[in-house]
Write a protein that holds these residues in place. Structure first.
Motif, mmCIF file in Angstrom:
data_model
loop_
_atom_site.group_PDB
_atom_site.id
_atom_site.type_symbol
_atom_site.label_atom_id
_atom_site.label_comp_id
_atom_site.label_asym_id
_atom_site.label_seq_id
_atom_site.Cartn_x
_atom_site.Cartn_y
_atom_site.Cartn_z
ATOM 1 N N LEU A 188 36.723 6.629 37.505
ATOM 2 C CA LEU A 188 36.912 6.302 36.058
ATOM 3 C C LEU A 188 38.405 6.820 36.069
ATOM 4 O O LEU A 188 39.017 7.270 34.848
ATOM 5 C CB LEU A 188 36.125 7.222 35.156
ATOM 6 C CG LEU A 188 35.025 6.528 34.930
ATOM 7 C CD1 LEU A 188 34.201 7.315 33.972
ATOM 8 C CD2 LEU A 188 34.992 5.039 34.290
ATOM 9 N N THR A 189 39.223 7.149 37.037
ATOM 10 C CA THR A 189 40.613 7.683 37.004
ATOM 11 C C THR A 189 41.551 6.647 36.829
ATOM 12 O O THR A 189 41.416 5.554 36.965
ATOM 13 C CB THR A 189 40.819 8.647 38.247
ATOM 14 O OG1 THR A 189 40.788 7.416 39.399
ATOM 15 C CG2 THR A 189 39.772 9.471 38.727
ATOM 16 N N HIS A 190 42.664 7.314 36.474
ATOM 17 C CA HIS A 190 44.021 6.367 36.195
ATOM 18 C C HIS A 190 45.121 6.950 36.951
ATOM 19 O O HIS A 190 45.196 8.162 37.014
ATOM 20 C CB HIS A 190 44.050 5.832 34.777
ATOM 21 C CG HIS A 190 43.928 7.081 33.881
ATOM 22 N ND1 HIS A 190 42.864 7.990 33.411
ATOM 23 C CD2 HIS A 190 45.002 7.891 33.113
ATOM 24 C CE1 HIS A 190 43.114 8.996 32.709
ATOM 25 N NE2 HIS A 190 44.479 8.929 32.527
ATOM 26 N N VAL A 191 46.334 6.267 36.495
ATOM 27 C CA VAL A 191 47.483 6.714 37.231
ATOM 28 C C VAL A 191 47.671 7.181 38.873
ATOM 29 O O VAL A 191 47.261 6.040 39.458
ATOM 30 C CB VAL A 191 48.309 7.837 36.448
ATOM 31 C CG1 VAL A 191 49.716 7.865 36.565
ATOM 32 C CG2 VAL A 191 48.111 7.583 34.702
ATOM 33 N N ILE A 192 47.765 8.310 39.176
ATOM 34 C CA ILE A 192 48.205 8.470 40.739
ATOM 35 C C ILE A 192 46.990 9.587 41.197
ATOM 36 O O ILE A 192 46.103 9.175 42.265
ATOM 37 C CB ILE A 192 49.502 8.872 40.894
ATOM 38 C CG1 ILE A 192 50.628 7.896 40.810
ATOM 39 C CG2 ILE A 192 49.605 9.471 42.579
ATOM 40 C CD1 ILE A 192 52.053 8.154 41.085
ATOM 41 N N ALA A 193 46.946 10.633 40.615
ATOM 42 C CA ALA A 193 46.250 11.624 41.334
ATOM 43 C C ALA A 193 44.619 11.367 41.697
ATOM 44 O O ALA A 193 44.386 11.262 42.614
ATOM 45 C CB ALA A 193 46.274 13.113 40.384
ATOM 46 N N GLY A 194 44.041 11.020 40.277
ATOM 47 C CA GLY A 194 42.555 10.425 40.558
ATOM 48 C C GLY A 194 42.468 9.445 41.534
ATOM 49 O O GLY A 194 41.658 9.549 42.427
ATOM 50 N N ASP A 232 44.705 -0.445 34.565
ATOM 51 C CA ASP A 232 45.327 0.738 34.450
ATOM 52 C C ASP A 232 46.606 0.459 34.146
ATOM 53 O O ASP A 232 47.234 -0.664 34.676
ATOM 54 C CB ASP A 232 45.193 1.243 36.042
ATOM 55 C CG ASP A 232 45.829 2.772 36.005
ATOM 56 O OD1 ASP A 232 46.601 3.138 35.354
ATOM 57 O OD2 ASP A 232 45.527 3.342 37.041
ATOM 58 N N SER A 233 47.309 1.300 33.350
ATOM 59 C CA SER A 233 48.628 1.150 33.006
ATOM 60 C C SER A 233 49.764 1.212 34.300
ATOM 61 O O SER A 233 50.719 0.701 34.125
ATOM 62 C CB SER A 233 49.130 2.330 31.964
ATOM 63 O OG SER A 233 49.167 3.633 32.588
ATOM 64 N N LEU A 234 49.209 1.785 35.251
ATOM 65 C CA LEU A 234 50.188 1.869 36.364
ATOM 66 C C LEU A 234 50.331 0.576 36.903
ATOM 67 O O LEU A 234 51.617 0.203 37.687
ATOM 68 C CB LEU A 234 49.492 2.856 37.288
ATOM 69 C CG LEU A 234 50.585 3.637 38.363
ATOM 70 C CD1 LEU A 234 51.541 4.272 37.662
ATOM 71 C CD2 LEU A 234 50.093 4.423 39.290
ATOM 72 N N ARG A 235 49.748 -0.199 36.742
ATOM 73 C CA ARG A 235 49.580 -1.655 37.132
ATOM 74 C C ARG A 235 51.109 -2.314 36.603
ATOM 75 O O ARG A 235 51.785 -3.188 37.214
ATOM 76 C CB ARG A 235 48.499 -2.494 36.951
ATOM 77 C CG ARG A 235 47.295 -2.315 37.690
ATOM 78 C CD ARG A 235 45.998 -3.294 36.863
ATOM 79 N NE ARG A 235 44.678 -3.347 37.802
ATOM 80 C CZ ARG A 235 44.757 -3.790 38.870
ATOM 81 N NH1 ARG A 235 45.472 -4.877 39.191
ATOM 82 N NH2 ARG A 235 43.302 -3.984 39.349
ATOM 83 N N ALA A 264 54.557 -7.230 36.032
ATOM 84 C CA ALA A 264 54.436 -8.484 34.945
ATOM 85 C C ALA A 264 52.904 -8.945 35.383
ATOM 86 O O ALA A 264 51.959 -9.217 34.716
ATOM 87 C CB ALA A 264 55.312 -9.579 34.976
ATOM 88 N N ALA A 265 52.818 -9.033 36.945
ATOM 89 C CA ALA A 265 51.431 -9.617 37.432
ATOM 90 C C ALA A 265 50.260 -8.521 37.519
ATOM 91 O O ALA A 265 49.206 -8.733 37.865
ATOM 92 C CB ALA A 265 51.483 -10.111 38.749
ATOM 93 N N GLY A 266 50.648 -7.341 36.895
ATOM 94 C CA GLY A 266 49.751 -6.074 37.228
ATOM 95 C C GLY A 266 49.400 -5.551 38.556
ATOM 96 O O GLY A 266 48.348 -5.054 38.589
ATOM 97 N N LEU A 290 36.273 -3.042 38.355
ATOM 98 C CA LEU A 290 35.431 -3.423 37.281
ATOM 99 C C LEU A 290 36.240 -3.286 36.227
ATOM 100 O O LEU A 290 36.793 -2.158 36.169
ATOM 101 C CB LEU A 290 34.136 -3.240 37.443
ATOM 102 C CG LEU A 290 33.002 -3.010 38.474
ATOM 103 C CD1 LEU A 290 31.830 -2.575 38.497
ATOM 104 C CD2 LEU A 290 33.247 -4.976 39.082
ATOM 105 N N PHE A 291 36.284 -4.090 35.181
ATOM 106 C CA PHE A 291 37.058 -3.823 33.980
ATOM 107 C C PHE A 291 36.102 -3.904 32.728
ATOM 108 O O PHE A 291 35.380 -4.815 32.538
ATOM 109 C CB PHE A 291 37.974 -5.030 33.586
ATOM 110 C CG PHE A 291 39.096 -5.115 34.801
ATOM 111 C CD1 PHE A 291 38.651 -5.678 36.003
ATOM 112 C CD2 PHE A 291 40.149 -4.324 34.645
ATOM 113 C CE1 PHE A 291 39.772 -5.666 37.182
ATOM 114 C CE2 PHE A 291 41.249 -4.555 35.769
ATOM 115 C CZ PHE A 291 40.963 -5.113 36.754
#
Length: 387
Positions: free
Chosen positions: A15-21, A44-47, A58-60, A75-76
């Motif tokens: 369930l992580t996001h950005v980089i560390a997780g 994820d916003s990092l996409r 732009a393509a995620g 999964l989304f």
């Protein structure tokens, strides 16, 4: 070389996001674990904000996302909706490990409290990452790598008096925190396998991880009360013959910390007579006259290029490296035949070899979908979708 998969059979929910997780779960996945990455609708916003290529963003498929997005099934789900939570809890029943990096209280507000999780999977290992430790007054503050570099004291150790504090050029706290998470998870798995622990709750903070990376500096401060100065390119050892020096062509990093290394350095540079100079006779004397010593070393180094000195010094047992650009360093790693950056596109895997086997990138990350939103159910996951 064989593929290394010691964690094969391990089921991880991410369930992580950005980089560390995501990096923590990427390490687990690249070592053989089955990782199901649950992203919010839209991804994820990092996409959408990482990397230098606008088309990929732009393509995620921002490159920051790609760096630790491989070897996972994505999964989304909207965990704020009952349907999304039900889907998640269905997946949790088969999971060994759950990893998140939400701020404290977010999981509870989504209806995914610890009692709820353990009711579905009693022996679950749940690893959470936060910016600050639970006991810290800032425990519920948001955090990113650069913020923690500032808050931890790490940034103040970089740069010089002229530049002021400088952050590391790479998000090192993020990656160190991911490593610490992966280490903690495997430790908890061992305890569970030994029967000494069942379900376990692990908490890692970026702040403490950053300070763990400064252990020697912090120990000196606590023992002496000293205020560490910004170190610039000086070596952490504080030895004056260790650091970065200019040559006839290029900058050379030298690590002459030990007495025999310093002697060998002077011999290779053709200035061994300095050993008879009382200003440089021992460590304490060299520290007192560090500025003069540095000038004399650079005067000798000006005779040849950094590339030539690198070869000669290493052959004499003196650690040295020409300061390379990132493209140069990456090209050397790939040319070496190391599997670490092997394949296409050659994303970093795990720098580990065990009995001549190494981890491999078996599956690259995929896009969210043409419309930017894709919803996956347990049924599609069972069909082996990797998008």
């Amino acid at each position: 070389m064989q593929a290394l998969r010691p964690l094969e059979g391990l089921h991880v929910l991410d369930l992580t996001h950005v980089i560390a997780g995501p990096y923590a779960t990427y390490l687990l996945a690249t070592l053989g674990a089955e990782v199901i990455r649950i992203e919010p609708l839209g991804g994820d916003s990092l996409r959408h904000r990482s990397g230098s290529d606008a088309a990929l963003r732009a393509a995620g498929m921002g490159t920051g996302f790609q760096a630790q997005g491989g070897n996972k099934t994505c999964l989304f789900l909207d965990l704020n909706q009952a349907e999304g939570r039900a889907e998640f809890l269905d997946l949790l029943a088969d999971a060994d490990v759950l990893v998140d990096n939400f701020r404290p209280g977010v999981m509870d507000r989504m209806g995914l409290s610890t009692p709820t999780l353990l009711a579905r999977r009693p022996d679950l290992i749940h690893c959470s990452l936060s910016g600050y430790a639970p006991e810290d007054r800032r425990a519920d503050w948001p955090a990113y790598d650069n913020v923690i570099q500032a808050a931890s004291g790490l940034m103040a150790l970089s740069g010089t008096k002229d530049t002021g504090p400088l952050k590391s050029g790479a998000p090192i706290v993020d990656y160190a925190s991911g490593m610490m998470m992966a280490f903690s998870i495997t430790s908890a798995l061992y305890a569970r396998a030994q029967g000494t622990q069942g379900g376990q709750n692990l908490q890692i903070s970026m702040q403490e991880t950053a300070q763990a990376m400064m252990g020697s500096v912090i120990a000196d401060h606590l023992a002496t009360g000293s205020q560490p100065a910004a170190k610039g390119n000086a070596a952490g050892s504080g030895m004056p013959a260790s650091g970065c020096f200019e040559t006839a062509n290029g900058t050379l990093a030298i690590g002459a910390n030990e007495a025999h290394q310093f002697t060998a350095l002077l011999e290779v540079l053709g200035i061994s007579g300095l050993m008879q100079d009382p200003r440089f006779a021992d460590d304490d004397a060299r520290r007192k006259h560090a500025s003069v010593l540095g000038e004399l070393l650079e005067e000798a180094l000006a005779a040849h290029s950094a590339e030539e000195w690198e070869e000669r010094l290493n052959c004499a047992g003196v650690p040295a490296a020409r300061v390379r650009s990132l493209p140069e360093a990456v090209a050397e790693t790939r040319k070496s035949g190391s599997p670490f950056l092997a394949g296409d596109p050659g994303l970093p895997t795990v720098p580990l070899r065990l009995n001549n086997a190494s981890p491999r990138l078996a599956r690259c990350p995929g896009p969210v979908g043409n419309d930017g939103v894709r919803f996956f159910t347990r049924r599609t996951a069972q069909k082996g979708s990797d998008r």
